[in-house]
Scaffold this motif. Structure first.
Motif, PDB file in Angstrom:
ATOM      1  N   GLU A 123      14.160  -0.874   3.221  1.00 37.22           N
ATOM      2  CA  GLU A 123      15.059  -0.686   4.123  1.00 37.22           C
ATOM      3  C   GLU A 123      15.545  -1.810   4.919  1.00 37.22           C
ATOM      4  N   MET A 124      14.550  -2.527   5.326  1.00 36.67           N
ATOM      5  CA  MET A 124      14.900  -3.600   6.150  1.00 36.67           C
ATOM      6  C   MET A 124      15.674  -4.504   5.498  1.00 36.67           C
ATOM      7  N   ALA A 125      15.553  -4.998   4.123  1.00 34.96           N
ATOM      8  CA  ALA A 125      16.545  -5.878   3.584  1.00 34.96           C
ATOM      9  C   ALA A 125      17.882  -5.185   3.550  1.00 34.96           C
ATOM     10  N   GLY A 126      18.216  -4.035   3.506  1.00 34.52           N
ATOM     11  CA  GLY A 126      19.405  -3.290   3.524  1.00 34.52           C
ATOM     12  C   GLY A 126      20.087  -3.296   4.698  1.00 34.52           C
ATOM     13  N   LEU A 127      19.273  -3.466   5.936  1.00 33.59           N
ATOM     14  CA  LEU A 127      19.897  -3.639   7.170  1.00 33.59           C
ATOM     15  C   LEU A 127      20.210  -5.066   7.850  1.00 33.59           C
ATOM     16  N   ILE A 128      19.486  -6.119   7.240  1.00 35.66           N
ATOM     17  CA  ILE A 128      19.535  -7.289   7.579  1.00 35.66           C
ATOM     18  C   ILE A 128      20.821  -8.161   7.063  1.00 35.66           C
ATOM     19  N   THR A 129      21.895  -8.682   8.154  1.00 37.00           N
ATOM     20  CA  THR A 129      23.122  -9.224   7.548  1.00 37.00           C
ATOM     21  C   THR A 129      23.014 -10.868   8.100  1.00 37.00           C
ATOM     22  N   ASP A 130      21.922 -11.190   8.889  1.00 38.10           N
ATOM     23  CA  ASP A 130      21.805 -12.668   9.004  1.00 38.10           C
ATOM     24  C   ASP A 130      20.792 -13.344   7.922  1.00 38.10           C
ATOM     25  N   SER A 131      21.297 -14.364   7.399  1.00 43.82           N
ATOM     26  CA  SER A 131      20.673 -15.125   6.690  1.00 43.82           C
ATOM     27  C   SER A 131      19.522 -15.751   6.800  1.00 43.82           C
ATOM     28  N   ALA A 132      19.174 -16.105   8.188  1.00 43.48           N
ATOM     29  CA  ALA A 132      17.867 -16.675   8.742  1.00 43.48           C
ATOM     30  C   ALA A 132      16.915 -15.561   8.702  1.00 43.48           C
ATOM     31  N   GLN A 133      17.121 -14.498   9.068  1.00 40.90           N
ATOM     32  CA  GLN A 133      16.352 -13.310   9.171  1.00 40.90           C
ATOM     33  C   GLN A 133      15.952 -12.789   7.721  1.00 40.90           C
ATOM     34  N   SER A 134      17.147 -12.952   6.983  1.00 44.89           N
ATOM     35  CA  SER A 134      16.870 -12.706   5.474  1.00 44.89           C
ATOM     36  C   SER A 134      15.723 -13.596   4.692  1.00 44.89           C
ATOM     37  N   ARG A 135      15.828 -14.562   5.107  1.00 44.99           N
ATOM     38  CA  ARG A 135      14.693 -15.480   4.736  1.00 44.99           C
ATOM     39  C   ARG A 135      13.430 -15.261   5.320  1.00 44.99           C
ATOM     40  N   ARG A 165      21.545  -0.603  13.642  1.00 47.39           N
ATOM     41  CA  ARG A 165      20.702  -1.328  12.689  1.00 47.39           C
ATOM     42  C   ARG A 165      19.644  -2.090  13.433  1.00 47.39           C
ATOM     43  N   SER A 166      19.582  -2.795  14.300  1.00 47.52           N
ATOM     44  CA  SER A 166      18.668  -3.361  15.097  1.00 47.52           C
ATOM     45  C   SER A 166      17.778  -2.596  15.452  1.00 47.52           C
ATOM     46  N   THR A 167      17.930  -1.538  15.922  1.00 46.47           N
ATOM     47  CA  THR A 167      17.038  -0.567  16.688  1.00 46.47           C
ATOM     48  C   THR A 167      16.168  -0.163  15.094  1.00 46.47           C
ATOM     49  N   ASN A 168      16.693   0.257  14.204  1.00 49.86           N
ATOM     50  CA  ASN A 168      15.978   0.577  12.900  1.00 49.86           C
ATOM     51  C   ASN A 168      15.102  -0.446  12.282  1.00 49.86           C
ATOM     52  N   LEU A 169      15.602  -1.732  12.452  1.00 52.66           N
ATOM     53  CA  LEU A 169      14.862  -2.885  12.137  1.00 52.66           C
ATOM     54  C   LEU A 169      13.570  -3.228  12.777  1.00 52.66           C
ATOM     55  N   VAL A 170      13.716  -3.086  14.105  1.00 50.72           N
ATOM     56  CA  VAL A 170      12.964  -3.234  15.203  1.00 50.72           C
ATOM     57  C   VAL A 170      11.583  -1.997  14.983  1.00 50.72           C
ATOM     58  N   ARG A 171      12.200  -1.060  14.925  1.00 47.82           N
ATOM     59  CA  ARG A 171      11.109   0.198  14.622  1.00 47.82           C
ATOM     60  C   ARG A 171      10.514   0.154  13.313  1.00 47.82           C
ATOM     61  N   ARG A 205       1.723  -1.700  12.104  1.00 49.70           N
ATOM     62  CA  ARG A 205       0.863  -0.536  12.221  1.00 49.70           C
ATOM     63  C   ARG A 205       0.283  -0.194  11.019  1.00 49.70           C
ATOM     64  N   ASN A 206       1.078  -0.219   9.991  1.00 50.42           N
ATOM     65  CA  ASN A 206       0.755   0.033   8.560  1.00 50.42           C
ATOM     66  C   ASN A 206      -0.294  -1.033   8.487  1.00 50.42           C
ATOM     67  N   LEU A 207      -0.098  -2.291   8.603  1.00 45.26           N
ATOM     68  CA  LEU A 207      -1.149  -3.355   8.093  1.00 45.26           C
ATOM     69  C   LEU A 207      -2.523  -3.038   8.832  1.00 45.26           C
ATOM     70  N   LEU A 208      -2.366  -2.694  10.247  1.00 44.28           N
ATOM     71  CA  LEU A 208      -3.679  -2.205  10.987  1.00 44.28           C
ATOM     72  C   LEU A 208      -4.310  -1.157  10.109  1.00 44.28           C
ATOM     73  N   GLU A 266       6.168  -1.003   1.374  1.00 47.93           N
ATOM     74  CA  GLU A 266       7.062  -1.475   0.430  1.00 47.93           C
ATOM     75  C   GLU A 266       8.428  -0.510   0.851  1.00 47.93           C
ATOM     76  N   GLN A 267       8.185   0.490   1.113  1.00 45.67           N
ATOM     77  CA  GLN A 267       9.643   1.271   1.457  1.00 45.67           C
ATOM     78  C   GLN A 267      10.372   0.503   2.529  1.00 45.67           C
ATOM     79  N   LEU A 268       9.639   0.180   3.554  1.00 48.72           N
ATOM     80  CA  LEU A 268      10.073  -0.123   4.861  1.00 48.72           C
ATOM     81  C   LEU A 268      10.748  -1.665   4.562  1.00 48.72           C
ATOM     82  N   LEU A 269      10.201  -2.553   3.669  1.00 50.37           N
ATOM     83  CA  LEU A 269      10.588  -3.603   3.508  1.00 50.37           C
ATOM     84  C   LEU A 269      12.027  -3.550   2.844  1.00 50.37           C
TER      85      LEU A 269
END
Length: 489
Positions: free
Chosen positions: A91-103, A41-47, A54-57, A86-89
């Motif tokens: 997916e990342m919301a589904g991978l996060i388990t930590d509340s601080a990261q969720s915020r 999950r962490s690898t997917n989050l970082v990726r 990159r999409n922002l740029l 939008e899709q990445l956000l």
């Protein structure tokens, strides 16, 4: 406690320790699997985070290119990157388990929405409408100056970049923490597994040593007791204060020893009484028999002329019966003494012994006894003399041929000799071949053939006492071969 209980409890303890070891290792494997899932999950989050940046740029470059050139390809690049973000956000919301990261992710989403809704989307729409009229072009120029002149758009992008850096740093920090926790868990588990395994091995060895010492020492004592009993010491006992299966066995051995000692004492007393009885009976019977024989002789001497032939015949029958009774008494005494005599072993020249036997036998004038080259043995001479004397005597006495023939020879085996006495007599039917070794058993009528039926019984008794074997191979009309073994020891 019983020995079986010790063994059962010991093995249960070992099984419990191994079960705990297995459970600990299983728990560690679950922890490793959970950690692997976390790293996935962490690898997917970082990726996804890197992809989002990159999409922002891409969106910034697409929007600027479109604003400068008006080429729609830049708009397509912008829209594709925006949709993917939008899709990445999500997916990342589904991978996060930590509340601080969720915020943090929520803040990133808010900044991204603010950036697109307040700056990028309005500029894109104004640029697309600028070609319609002069008024729309003026509107685009005014919007462009308002959005970028203030520098707020730049601060939002910077905030987005900073949030993503913080998000990535937080993820890597959590990775490091999880890595250290996993390493510590592996170390603890390895130590615990080693401790439990070592404890199981030590406990197993302790059980083996304890049971071995507890059993072997007491079994050795019981074995010594059994050897003492086998050696003739029937009054031995063992002291066992335990309360287990071996104690029951020890008590049984003690009881057996007491019973054997009592029975052997009674048997010895009975044998002594029988010996005394045999001596007394033989002495008391010989006197009257001798008196009867003397009276018959006196009658024949004093009244020979007065006796009729029939009376003379009766007198002969009386003398024969008296002679048979005397022989039976002598045979009974010989049989009783066969295993009572304490005879020392000596070097015995068997050829000389057999020749002496033949010379001492009566009525051997017509008999031919062939003696092969017999060995020299270390044995009880008297017993061998009795064996050969009875076997050769029977071979001659029970032979109806005019010239009885007897052969004496042997075979040598690794541990013993086997001696053979072969004759050309009448032979013995198979169903009589075991009966002839029983005392007082004869195959012929005593009135037609004088025999006590003791000789072969004495031979069998000596052979059995020496723990050897005697056999007869014979059939009616084809002679007999008696064979017996004799140990070399």
């Amino acid at each position: 406690m019983k020995i079986s209980h010790y063994i059962f409890l010991g093995f249960v303890s070992v099984l419990v320790l191994f079960s705990i070891t297995t459970f600990v290792n299983f728990s560690l494997s679950n922890a490793v699997m959970e950690n692997n899932d976390y790293f996935t999950r962490s690898t997917n989050l970082v990726r996804n985070s890197s992809r989002f940046q990159r999409n922002l740029l891409t969106m910034v470059n697409g929007l600027r290119g479109y604003l400068l050139t008006g080429e729609k390809s830049f708009v397509e690049s912008y829209d594709t990157a925006n949709i993917e973000n939008e899709q990445l956000l999500k997916e990342m919301a589904g991978l996060i388990t930590d509340s601080a990261q969720s915020r943090m992710l929520t803040h990133i989403r808010e900044l991204n929405d603010q950036w697109t809704e307040e700056y990028t989307d309005p500029l894109k729409q104004a640029k697309m409408s600028a070609a319609i009229s002069r008024q729309h072009l003026d509107t685009f120029n005014r919007v462009y100056k308002e959005k970028f002149a203030s520098g707020h758009e730049r601060s939002i992008q910077t905030a987005l970049q900073e949030q993503f850096k913080a998000f990535s740093a937080s993820e890597y920090a959590m990775r490091e923490i999880r890595k250290q926790e996993l390493a510590a868990s592996v170390t603890r588990t390895n130590r615990l597994s080693l401790l439990l395994t070592s404890t199981s091995i030590v406990l197993g060895l302790f059980i083996i040593i304890f049971v071995t010492l507890k059993i072997s020492r007491r079994i050795r004592v019981m074995t010594d007791m059994a050897n003492d009993i086998a050696g003739g010491r029937y009054d031995v006992t063992i002291q066992d204060i335990g309360k287990d299966e071996l104690s029951s066995l020890g008590n049984a051995l003690n009881h057996m020893s007491q019973e054997l000692s009592r029975n052997i004492t009674l048997l010895k007393r009975s044998n002594e009484e029988l010996d005394q009885f045999a001596q007394i009976v033989s002495h008391d019977l010989k006197g009257p028999l001798r008196g009867i024989s003397n009276v018959v002789s006196w009658i024949e001497e004093d009244h020979q002329q007065e006796l009729t032939p029939k009376v003379n015949e009766y007198m002969g029958i009386i003398k024969g019966r008296v002679h048979r009774a005397e022989n039976l008494i002598e045979g009974l005494l010989s049989y009783a003494k066969a295993d009572k005599q304490d005879i020392e072993k000596e070097e015995v020249q068997l050829n000389a012994l057999v020749k002496e036997v033949v010379e001492n036998l009566p009525d051997t004038a017509n008999a031919q006894v062939q003696i092969s080259n017999l060995p020299v043995v270390h044995a009880e001479k008297l017993w061998l003399f009795q064996i050969f004397s009875n076997l050769i005597s029977n071979a001659i006495k029970h032979n109806d041929k005019p010239a009885p023939s007897v052969k004496v020879y042997y075979k040598e085996w690794p541990d013993y000799y086997e001696f053979f006495i072969e004759d050309n007599g009448n032979g013995i039917a198979k169903h009589y071949q075991q009966r002839i070794f029983i005392i007082f058993q004869t195959l012929k009528d005593r009135d037609s053939f004088e025999s006590t039926g003791v000789g072969l019984a004495i031979v069998k008794k000596i052979i059995d006492m020496k723990k050897q074997q005697i056999n007869v191979n014979s059939s009616p009309g084809k002679g007999s071969v008696f064979s017996f073994t004799w140990s070399k020891e």
